[in-house]
Design a protein around this motif. Structure first.
Motif, PDB file in Angstrom:
ATOM      1  N   ILE A  59       0.876  -1.175   0.000  1.00 20.83           N
ATOM      2  CA  ILE A  59       0.000   0.000   0.000  1.00 20.83           C
ATOM      3  C   ILE A  59       0.912   1.223   0.000  1.00 20.83           C
ATOM      4  CG2 ILE A  59      -1.853   1.245   1.173  1.00 20.83           C
ATOM      5  CD1 ILE A  59      -2.516  -1.446   2.598  1.00 20.83           C
ATOM      6  N   LEU A  60       0.868   1.982  -1.086  1.00 18.31           N
ATOM      7  CA  LEU A  60       1.778   3.106  -1.298  1.00 18.31           C
ATOM      8  C   LEU A  60       0.985   4.407  -1.369  1.00 18.31           C
ATOM      9  CD1 LEU A  60       4.562   4.347  -2.230  1.00 18.31           C
ATOM     10  CD2 LEU A  60       3.808   3.821  -4.566  1.00 18.31           C
ATOM     11  N   ASP A  61       1.484   5.448  -0.706  1.00 16.85           N
ATOM     12  CA  ASP A  61       0.856   6.764  -0.828  1.00 16.85           C
ATOM     13  C   ASP A  61       1.897   7.819  -1.173  1.00 16.85           C
ATOM     14  OD1 ASP A  61       1.924   8.255   1.526  1.00 16.85           O
ATOM     15  OD2 ASP A  61       0.774   6.840   2.720  1.00 16.85           O
ATOM     16  N   ASP A  62       1.403   8.992  -1.598  1.00 18.02           N
ATOM     17  CA  ASP A  62       2.291  10.117  -1.914  1.00 18.02           C
ATOM     18  C   ASP A  62       2.116  11.232  -0.892  1.00 18.02           C
ATOM     19  OD1 ASP A  62      -0.231  10.982  -2.567  1.00 18.02           O
ATOM     20  OD2 ASP A  62       0.318  11.766  -4.549  1.00 18.02           O
ATOM     21  N   GLY A  63       1.881  10.838   0.375  1.00 18.88           N
ATOM     22  CA  GLY A  63       1.721  11.815   1.450  1.00 18.88           C
ATOM     23  C   GLY A  63       3.032  12.451   1.864  1.00 18.88           C
ATOM     24  N   LYS A  64       3.025  13.077   3.032  1.00 17.52           N
ATOM     25  CA  LYS A  64       4.187  13.866   3.467  1.00 17.52           C
ATOM     26  C   LYS A  64       5.357  13.011   3.930  1.00 17.52           C
ATOM     27  CE  LYS A  64       2.238  14.459   8.105  1.00 17.52           C
ATOM     28  NZ  LYS A  64       1.736  15.435   9.085  1.00 17.52           N
ATOM     29  N   GLY A  65       5.136  11.701   4.149  1.00 16.45           N
ATOM     30  CA  GLY A  65       6.222  10.834   4.562  1.00 16.45           C
ATOM     31  C   GLY A  65       6.643  11.065   6.005  1.00 16.45           C
ATOM     32  N   MET A  66       7.657  10.307   6.462  1.00 11.39           N
ATOM     33  CA  MET A  66       8.144  10.387   7.845  1.00 11.39           C
ATOM     34  C   MET A  66       9.669  10.399   7.856  1.00 11.39           C
ATOM     35  SD  MET A  66       5.631   7.608   9.739  1.00 11.39           S
ATOM     36  CE  MET A  66       5.655   6.415   8.379  1.00 11.39           C
ATOM     37  N   ASN A  67      10.221  11.109   8.828  1.00 12.10           N
ATOM     38  CA  ASN A  67      11.655  10.984   9.054  1.00 12.10           C
ATOM     39  C   ASN A  67      11.905   9.752   9.926  1.00 12.10           C
ATOM     40  OD1 ASN A  67      11.251  11.708  11.805  1.00 12.10           O
ATOM     41  ND2 ASN A  67      11.443  13.890  11.284  1.00 12.10           N
ATOM     42  N   GLU A  68      13.162   9.474  10.238  1.00 11.99           N
ATOM     43  CA  GLU A  68      13.479   8.221  10.942  1.00 11.99           C
ATOM     44  C   GLU A  68      12.832   8.167  12.325  1.00 11.99           C
ATOM     45  OE1 GLU A  68      17.294   5.279  11.525  1.00 11.99           O
ATOM     46  OE2 GLU A  68      17.646   7.452  11.599  1.00 11.99           O
ATOM     47  N   LYS A  69      12.864   9.280  13.043  1.00 16.16           N
ATOM     48  CA  LYS A  69      12.274   9.308  14.383  1.00 16.16           C
ATOM     49  C   LYS A  69      10.771   9.073  14.320  1.00 16.16           C
ATOM     50  CE  LYS A  69      11.770  12.257  18.473  1.00 16.16           C
ATOM     51  NZ  LYS A  69      12.080  13.581  19.079  1.00 16.16           N
ATOM     52  N   GLU A  70      10.111   9.727  13.367  1.00 18.11           N
ATOM     53  CA  GLU A  70       8.666   9.561  13.221  1.00 18.11           C
ATOM     54  C   GLU A  70       8.315   8.135  12.813  1.00 18.11           C
ATOM     55  OE1 GLU A  70       7.341  14.065  11.792  1.00 18.11           O
ATOM     56  OE2 GLU A  70       8.199  12.662  10.334  1.00 18.11           O
ATOM     57  N   LEU A  71       9.136   7.546  11.958  1.00 19.37           N
ATOM     58  CA  LEU A  71       8.882   6.177  11.510  1.00 19.37           C
ATOM     59  C   LEU A  71       8.996   5.193  12.670  1.00 19.37           C
ATOM     60  CD1 LEU A  71       8.438   3.975   9.412  1.00 19.37           C
ATOM     61  CD2 LEU A  71      10.872   4.098   8.855  1.00 19.37           C
ATOM     62  N   ILE A  72      10.049   5.315  13.459  1.00 15.60           N
ATOM     63  CA  ILE A  72      10.229   4.406  14.591  1.00 15.60           C
ATOM     64  C   ILE A  72       9.073   4.551  15.583  1.00 15.60           C
ATOM     65  CG2 ILE A  72      11.692   3.918  16.603  1.00 15.60           C
ATOM     66  CD1 ILE A  72      14.110   4.644  14.834  1.00 15.60           C
ATOM     67  N   ASN A  73       8.641   5.788  15.801  1.00 15.59           N
ATOM     68  CA  ASN A  73       7.504   6.007  16.698  1.00 15.59           C
ATOM     69  C   ASN A  73       6.228   5.375  16.136  1.00 15.59           C
ATOM     70  OD1 ASN A  73       6.346   7.317  19.119  1.00 15.59           O
ATOM     71  ND2 ASN A  73       5.192   8.504  17.595  1.00 15.59           N
ATOM     72  N   ALA A  74       6.042   5.482  14.813  1.00 13.88           N
ATOM     73  CA  ALA A  74       4.861   4.901  14.177  1.00 13.88           C
ATOM     74  C   ALA A  74       4.843   3.385  14.300  1.00 13.88           C
ATOM     75  CB  ALA A  74       4.811   5.299  12.702  1.00 13.88           C
ATOM     76  N   MET A  75       6.033   2.769  14.392  1.00 14.85           N
ATOM     77  CA  MET A  75       6.122   1.309  14.505  1.00 14.85           C
ATOM     78  C   MET A  75       5.923   0.835  15.944  1.00 14.85           C
ATOM     79  SD  MET A  75       6.602   0.088  11.457  1.00 14.85           S
ATOM     80  CE  MET A  75       7.566  -1.426  11.302  1.00 14.85           C
ATOM     81  N   LYS A  76       5.858   1.768  16.891  1.00 16.42           N
ATOM     82  CA  LYS A  76       5.694   1.407  18.305  1.00 16.42           C
ATOM     83  C   LYS A  76       4.221   1.184  18.617  1.00 16.42           C
ATOM     84  CE  LYS A  76       6.122   4.643  21.415  1.00 16.42           C
ATOM     85  NZ  LYS A  76       6.705   5.672  22.287  1.00 16.42           N
ATOM     86  N   PRO A  77       3.835   0.031  19.172  1.00 16.46           N
ATOM     87  CA  PRO A  77       2.435  -0.177  19.570  1.00 16.46           C
ATOM     88  C   PRO A  77       2.012   0.861  20.604  1.00 16.46           C
ATOM     89  CG  PRO A  77       3.618  -2.268  19.554  1.00 16.46           C
ATOM     90  CD  PRO A  77       4.653  -1.191  19.387  1.00 16.46           C
ATOM     91  N   GLY A  78       0.827   1.448  20.394  1.00 14.20           N
ATOM     92  CA  GLY A  78       0.361   2.479  21.310  1.00 14.20           C
ATOM     93  C   GLY A  78       1.145   3.758  21.180  1.00 14.20           C
ATOM     94  N   SER A  79       1.447   4.143  19.938  1.00 15.38           N
ATOM     95  CA  SER A  79       2.274   5.327  19.704  1.00 15.38           C
ATOM     96  C   SER A  79       1.519   6.625  19.936  1.00 15.38           C
ATOM     97  CB  SER A  79       2.810   5.310  18.262  1.00 15.38           C
ATOM     98  OG  SER A  79       1.738   5.261  17.329  1.00 15.38           O
ATOM     99  N   PHE A  80       0.215   6.532  20.193  1.00 15.78           N
ATOM    100  CA  PHE A  80      -0.574   7.755  20.366  1.00 15.78           C
ATOM    101  C   PHE A  80      -1.581   7.521  21.480  1.00 15.78           C
ATOM    102  CE2 PHE A  80      -3.748  10.968  19.526  1.00 15.78           C
ATOM    103  CZ  PHE A  80      -3.014  12.046  19.080  1.00 15.78           C
ATOM    104  N   ASN A  81      -1.674   8.452  22.427  1.00 12.27           N
ATOM    105  CA  ASN A  81      -2.643   8.365  23.518  1.00 12.27           C
ATOM    106  C   ASN A  81      -4.005   8.815  23.013  1.00 12.27           C
ATOM    107  OD1 ASN A  81      -4.247   8.753  25.827  1.00 12.27           O
ATOM    108  ND2 ASN A  81      -2.460   9.236  27.088  1.00 12.27           N
ATOM    109  N   PRO A  82      -5.040   7.964  23.101  1.00 14.81           N
ATOM    110  CA  PRO A  82      -6.355   8.355  22.580  1.00 14.81           C
ATOM    111  C   PRO A  82      -6.960   9.558  23.295  1.00 14.81           C
ATOM    112  CG  PRO A  82      -6.513   6.310  23.837  1.00 14.81           C
ATOM    113  CD  PRO A  82      -5.044   6.603  23.656  1.00 14.81           C
TER     114      PRO A  82
END
Length: 484
Positions: A59-82
């Motif tokens: 699944i590929l998109d042309d969005g704004k993308g992520m830097n390395e720090k943002e990518l690692i955070n995105a891969m962390k379970p529970g990366s965002f407090n609801p």
């Protein structure tokens, strides 16, 4: 004095549990697309490779993308407090969607993100987690990135993100028999699901430019459940509910009666389960469909409501009050909102019933129908009109014994109407139900027979125009009778 001790969850056990939250293939893909839309993507490309039942899915998109720090955070379970503040256009909530959606379908998740000339990649391999019992992701080097499935597609974009599912074991689970057929059906159902869930992004009514989603190079098109392109669709007055200072917008629609549509359009818009199952509320958050075709048990589904569909728009700040789950596939309105929704249903039910029953009155207002509807003591019966002129003509040719036998045959037909079959066909495919063909020549022949038998006279043209099946005559009975 007591003290605190940190207890870390067992990696292999918890990550296996996360695989079983309850995503379907369609809802899992949708969760990934939500992230793409939040990243301001305008184009989303879904593609796959089926190599002897070894499937890779991208699944590929042309969005704004992520830097390395943002990518690692995105891969962390529970990366965002609801409970944290979110951008009003954010389609996520728990910070789990990317991981739980992916793990529900595959054992290896790779995410590669690009911003300009910078490309970063990280990978979850559940076999590795199971073997080591460690919460570790792999950061891919340039060589590994360059050998990743679909990487050339990402490199064509200035920025964007590529999500890859490998070691897929759920899409085709328990389907060794007719594997390719089953997989193709899954892809077909995915396309229909996405065309409905993201129809407001795809049609360009509210998003400029419209979102473009391709599935294996096939462009998806908007499936609007409210059928707003048709003149016969009724858009009723918009209502608003204020909850916790936030606005909920409600737009009721009455979709066209099947007689206003072509057979092809009628079948297309029936959707999965037909019109009866698709009546009710359609709940959206930021234009993304969450729940479709439900009355939330406020009223039961009935045929009289089958043309009623109500759009509900929620802000993402009310997720917790509507009990929206991780998969974004279940929800329920709070009690105060339920009461308002009940009143809105009462307002539109009359309009839906009117459209649903508006067709077909003509046959019951005839002086000489073939069938009568009879209501008695709360029960409904359908009776053959024994006074019909064609039956009277036939009865005149019978003796008393034959007349009694013929009346018994009529009663047999009346008592054995295939109600269930007719009901199912009228609910699902009314366009396919046809009456027998009686052309003008056949009707004229029968009228001449009635004249010869003395059942009608040459001035009874009004009677013929009010009698089935002669009311279907395309010419003038008055002119025909005068011309004999």
């Amino acid at each position: 004095m007591g003290h605190f001790k940190e207890i870390l969850p067992d990696a292999s056990s918890l990550i296996q549990s996360l695989r079983n939250i309850g995503y379907s293939f369609e809802t899992a893909v949708s969760d990934i697309i939500d992230n793409s839309i939040t990243a301001n993507a305008e184009n989303i490309d879904i593609f796959f490779q089926n190599d002897n039942q070894n499937i890779k899915f991208g699944i590929l998109d042309d969005g704004k993308g992520m830097n390395e720090k943002e990518l690692i955070n995105a891969m962390k379970p529970g990366s965002f407090n609801p409970l944290d503040f979110r951008n009003e256009k954010d389609l996520g909530r728990f910070g789990l969607g990317l991981k739980t959606a992916s793990f529900s379908q595959c054992k290896k998740l790779t995410v590669i993100s690009k911003q300009g000339n910078n490309i970063f990649a990280a990978e979850w391999d559940l076999d590795y987690v199971l073997a080591t019992n460690r919460w570790e992701i792999k950061i891919l080097d340039k060589t590994e990135i360059d050998n990743t499935f679909g990487i050339e597609k990402l490199k064509n974009h200035y920025s964007g993100t590529l999500v890859i599912w490998d070691k897929i074991d759920r899409i085709t689970e328990n389907s060794n028999y007719k594997f390719n057929y089953y997989f193709n059906e899954q892809i077909k159902n995915l396309g229909k699901h996405l065309e409905l869930v993201y129809h407001r992004f795809l049609d360009g009514r509210e998003t400029k430019p419209p979102l473009k989603i391709t599935l294996q190079s096939n462009k998806l098109k908007s499936f609007d459940p409210f059928m707003r392109k048709y003149m016969a669709t009724q858009e009723l007055p918009t209502e608003e509910i204020i909850l916790n200072g936030e606005k909920i917008i409600i737009k009721p629609f009455i979709i066209p009666h099947y007689s206003k549509l072509s057979k092809e359009d009628y079948e297309y818009y029936a959707g999965a389960g037909g019109y009866s199952r698709n009546q009710g509320f359609y709940v959206y958050r930021n234009k993304r469909l969450l729940i479709s075709g439900t009355w939330f048990r406020i009223i039961p589904q009935k045929d009289f409501y089958k043309l009623a569909r109500i759009q509900i728009d929620l802000p993402n700040s009310l997720d917790h009050l509507w009990n929206i789950d991780i998969k974004k596939s279940t929800s329920s309105p709070p009690p105060s909102v339920r009461e308002r929704l009940k009143k809105i249903i009462e307002k539109i039910s009359g309009a839906s019933k009117k459209v649903y029953t508006a067709r077909g009155h003509k046959s019951f207002s005839l002086a000489q129908p073939v069938w009568f509807r009879e209501a008695k003591n709360g029960e409904i019966f359908y009776r053959i009109n024994r006074e019909h002129i064609l039956l009277q003509k036939f009865i005149k040719t019978l003796n008393n014994e034959q007349i009694n036998e013929f009346i018994d045959i009529l009663s047999l037909i009346e008592e054995n109407i295939p109600k269930e079959i007719i009901y199912n066909d009228m609910t699902d495919t009314p366009k396919n139900i046809k009456n027998g063909e009686m052309d003008d020549a056949f009707l004229e022949k029968k009228v001449i027979e009635l004249l010869k038998a003395g059942i009608i006279g040459k001035n009874d043209y009004k009677t013929l125009s009010e009698t089935e099946p002669f009311n279907k005559y395309t010419k003038s009975w008055e002119e025909f009778l005068k011309g004999i």
